[in-house]
Write a protein that holds these residues in place. Sequence first.
Motif, PDB file in Angstrom:
ATOM      1  N   THR A 155      -2.618   3.763   3.050  1.00 14.75           N
ATOM      2  CA  THR A 155      -2.336   4.157   1.669  1.00 14.75           C
ATOM      3  C   THR A 155      -2.242   5.670   1.544  1.00 14.75           C
ATOM      4  OG1 THR A 155      -3.563   2.214   0.892  1.00 14.75           O
ATOM      5  CG2 THR A 155      -3.075   3.910  -0.740  1.00 14.75           C
ATOM      6  N   VAL A 169       0.827  -1.212   0.000  1.00 18.03           N
ATOM      7  CA  VAL A 169       0.000   0.000   0.000  1.00 18.03           C
ATOM      8  C   VAL A 169       0.859   1.258   0.000  1.00 18.03           C
ATOM      9  CG1 VAL A 169      -1.934  -1.183   1.107  1.00 18.03           C
ATOM     10  CG2 VAL A 169      -0.287   0.058   2.529  1.00 18.03           C
ATOM     11  N   GLY A 204       0.846   4.165  -2.763  1.00 18.55           N
ATOM     12  CA  GLY A 204       0.696   5.542  -2.320  1.00 18.55           C
ATOM     13  C   GLY A 204       1.843   6.425  -2.760  1.00 18.55           C
TER      14      GLY A 204
END
Length: 256
Positions: free
Chosen positions: A152, A80, A84
């Motif tokens: 995220t 994640v 991100g």
Amino acid sequence: MSPTDILLVVAAGLGAGVLSSTVGVASLLSFPILVGLGLPPVVANVSNTLGLIPAGLGGVAGYRQEVREAGRLAWVIALVCAIGAVLGAALLLGLPPGVFEAVVPFLILFTCLLVGVQPRVARWLRARHERRHGEQLSERRSMSPLTTFFATVTGVYGGYFGAGAGVMMVAVLGLGTDLELRIVNGLKTLSLMVGNIVAGLIFVFVAEPRWDVVGLLAAGSMIGGYLGAVIGRRLPDGVFRWSVVAAGVVAAILLF
């Protein structure tokens, strides 16, 4: 650069590495120093991101036991934060400088509040669940969809700028899981490393880092990252928690 500038950048990398593996505010030290040496803000940010990758590598090496204990969750965090960081790097390169300047200090202060009150909130939520359902809430060793979303978002912020991203990740994992703080600290360090690697790879191809600065930062930050992990693993939970809060408050004040 003069010999004094060279020593200053190496020292900044060393200090930032220690901060990265302990309280998670590495850029609070290194980024202003690079700007103070005359680098344009975006160039300083890109060079700083690349130069702190070894800090993450050293920190994760120091926290290898905690990362192993996290098991599958460590892989989820890495994934994640990688996603991100891609979005965050795109924002940094595509948006006008300073878009989030007004918001970031308040965001960091809010996450400091969450880190500080997390034990009480967790106890209240657990007691509330037990009163309603008449059963004990099982220990949370994985992230819910909501916690995954906020992790995220933290990765996006880390790819965009990153000052205080470690504080935010401690808040997210502290509220969203029941992991020990030493494991949370290891996962926070892992998340910062992944974010810097992914964003740094993008910057190599589409930005113009100062490679001499990157090399000097890297030399100091790898040592600092490992030393920070050695320190962080020995910090009592209470000392670690309030050190994170204090570092976050300082970061917010300087960003104001």
